[in-house]
Design a protein around this motif. Structure first.
Motif, PDB file in Angstrom:
ATOM      1  N   GLY A  39       7.922  16.029  -0.154  1.00 31.79           N
ATOM      2  CA  GLY A  39       6.493  15.820  -0.025  1.00 31.79           C
ATOM      3  C   GLY A  39       5.968  14.679  -0.868  1.00 31.79           C
ATOM      4  O   GLY A  39       4.844  14.241  -0.697  1.00 31.79           O
ATOM      5  N   SER A  40       6.788  14.177  -1.785  1.00 32.15           N
ATOM      6  CA  SER A  40       6.342  13.090  -2.642  1.00 32.15           C
ATOM      7  C   SER A  40       7.258  11.875  -2.528  1.00 32.15           C
ATOM      8  O   SER A  40       6.800  10.763  -2.271  1.00 32.15           O
ATOM      9  N   THR A  41       8.562  12.077  -2.710  1.00 35.79           N
ATOM     10  CA  THR A  41       9.506  10.955  -2.647  1.00 35.79           C
ATOM     11  C   THR A  41      10.643  11.192  -1.660  1.00 35.79           C
ATOM     12  O   THR A  41      11.576  10.394  -1.615  1.00 35.79           O
ATOM     13  N   CYS A  42      10.597  12.262  -0.889  1.00 39.42           N
ATOM     14  CA  CYS A  42      11.689  12.565   0.043  1.00 39.42           C
ATOM     15  C   CYS A  42      11.154  13.344   1.243  1.00 39.42           C
ATOM     16  O   CYS A  42      10.312  14.234   1.097  1.00 39.42           O
ATOM     17  N   MET A 151       6.907   4.442  -0.323  1.00 38.44           N
ATOM     18  CA  MET A 151       6.278   3.666  -1.382  1.00 38.44           C
ATOM     19  C   MET A 151       6.067   4.514  -2.636  1.00 38.44           C
ATOM     20  O   MET A 151       6.144   4.006  -3.760  1.00 38.44           O
ATOM     21  N   ASP A 152       5.813   5.812  -2.470  1.00 37.24           N
ATOM     22  CA  ASP A 152       5.760   6.707  -3.636  1.00 37.24           C
ATOM     23  C   ASP A 152       7.112   6.698  -4.348  1.00 37.24           C
ATOM     24  O   ASP A 152       7.179   6.690  -5.581  1.00 37.24           O
ATOM     25  N   TYR A 153       8.182   6.699  -3.559  1.00 39.16           N
ATOM     26  CA  TYR A 153       9.529   6.614  -4.127  1.00 39.16           C
ATOM     27  C   TYR A 153       9.679   5.309  -4.911  1.00 39.16           C
ATOM     28  O   TYR A 153      10.196   5.284  -6.026  1.00 39.16           O
ATOM     29  N   GLY A 154       9.205   4.207  -4.322  1.00 45.48           N
ATOM     30  CA  GLY A 154       9.327   2.910  -4.965  1.00 45.48           C
ATOM     31  C   GLY A 154       8.608   2.831  -6.296  1.00 45.48           C
ATOM     32  O   GLY A 154       9.144   2.307  -7.279  1.00 45.48           O
ATOM     33  N   PHE A 155       7.407   3.360  -6.368  1.00 47.14           N
ATOM     34  CA  PHE A 155       6.664   3.337  -7.626  1.00 47.14           C
ATOM     35  C   PHE A 155       7.294   4.287  -8.649  1.00 47.14           C
ATOM     36  O   PHE A 155       7.320   3.994  -9.840  1.00 47.14           O
ATOM     37  N   ASP A 179       2.605  -3.650   1.455  1.00 43.40           N
ATOM     38  CA  ASP A 179       2.745  -2.653   0.399  1.00 43.40           C
ATOM     39  C   ASP A 179       3.943  -2.956  -0.498  1.00 43.40           C
ATOM     40  O   ASP A 179       3.910  -2.701  -1.715  1.00 43.40           O
ATOM     41  N   ILE A 180       5.007  -3.522   0.073  1.00 47.00           N
ATOM     42  CA  ILE A 180       6.173  -3.903  -0.723  1.00 47.00           C
ATOM     43  C   ILE A 180       5.828  -5.077  -1.640  1.00 47.00           C
ATOM     44  O   ILE A 180       6.201  -5.094  -2.814  1.00 47.00           O
TER      45      ILE A 180
END
Length: 270
Positions: A39-42, A151-155, A179-180
């Motif tokens: 739900g956040s990064t996966c 993008m949450d994963y990226g940050f 966004d990237i």
């Protein structure tokens, strides 16, 4: 999503990594320590232990050209009901120019952009990807959904992403998505400010020239494009849609890339 003290320590180790191999090991360890990844990064359909290795396609041919994309495609694995973690080296598909697994998408877009950067035609038979490096923001892979998970994963893993880019020592970075570009400019090149209400935003004035962010070898933005050692190009996501909901064709995409890079001092001899 908050981080434990152990995760913060691992981030510190990642910032001092001397090789990509060491960084990948810490990165996978960090993933396994996430308390609530879903739900956040996966995505729920993807095992949180999945990890896709990327980087220089062929280290001996690498010329400093780096493409940054959102995520590898896990659509085929999801359709098959994959329940085990997927760990793969996507550089293999980039070297061969084929992706039988479906994980590496948009190869014609990368080939065309590289040809333009090399001063040639956007079309051609040979694939010049051996000279490039490719990074995926979301190392777990995704399903091409229009949401914030990748993008949450990226940050969340911005310190790892920053170190990976530093170790690759790029001269030209192509961010395939607005966004990237925002993520890379803010977190890798520290081009950001924090307002009194704690909102963080990217600085633009006197830094980004058109669609190019120039920086020096210390990964610090500079105002003079002619003095840049590194240039970050802002480009559309290859899956970009126009207002009527239609995908932009490959030909239109490459024409736009050529327009954005015309007159830019691409760092071929930095």
């Amino acid at each position: 999503m908050r981080k434990t003290m152990e995760q913060i320590v691992i981030e510190g180790q990642a910032a001092r990594c001397g090789s990509l191999e060491e960084l990948y090991l810490l990165w996978q360890m960090m993933q396994q320590m996430e308390e609530e990844p879903f739900g956040s990064t996966c995505y729920e359909e993807i095992d949180p232990r999945s990890f896709h290795i990327d980087g220089a396609v062929s280290p001996e041919h690498y010329d400093g050209t780096l493409f940054i994309l959102k995520e590898t495609s896990m659509k085929k694995q999801i359709r098959k009901g994959q329940t085990m973690p997927v760990v793969s080296d996507v550089r293999r598909d980039l070297r061969t120019g084929r992706s039988p697994s479906g994980e590496v998408e948009y190869l014609p877009y990368l080939r065309g952009m590289k040809r333009i950067l090399d001063g040639g035609s956007a079309s051609g038979d040979k694939a010049p990807l051996l000279k490039t490096a490719v990074i995926y923001v979301n190392k777990r892979g995704g399903k091409g959904a229009a949401d914030d998970i990748s993008m949450d994963y990226g940050f969340y893993y911005s310190e790892f992403l920053k170190r990976q880019i530093q170790l690759l020592e790029p001269r030209t970075i192509i961010c395939c998505g607005e966004d990237i570009f925002r993520l890379v400019a803010m977190e890798v090149f520290q081009n950001k400010k924090t307002k009194k209400n704690q909102e963080t935003y990217m600085k633009w004035k006197d830094v980004v020239a058109g669609d190019i962010l120039p920086a020096d070898r210390r990964f610090k933005p500079v105002k003079d494009l002619a003095k840049a050692d590194i240039q970050v190009i802002r480009m559309w996501n290859p899956a970009y849609r126009v207002n009527n909901g239609q995908y932009v064709s490959l030909e239109e995409y490459l024409r736009e890339f050529q327009r954005r890079t015309e007159g830019a001092k691409i760092c071929k001899n930095c």
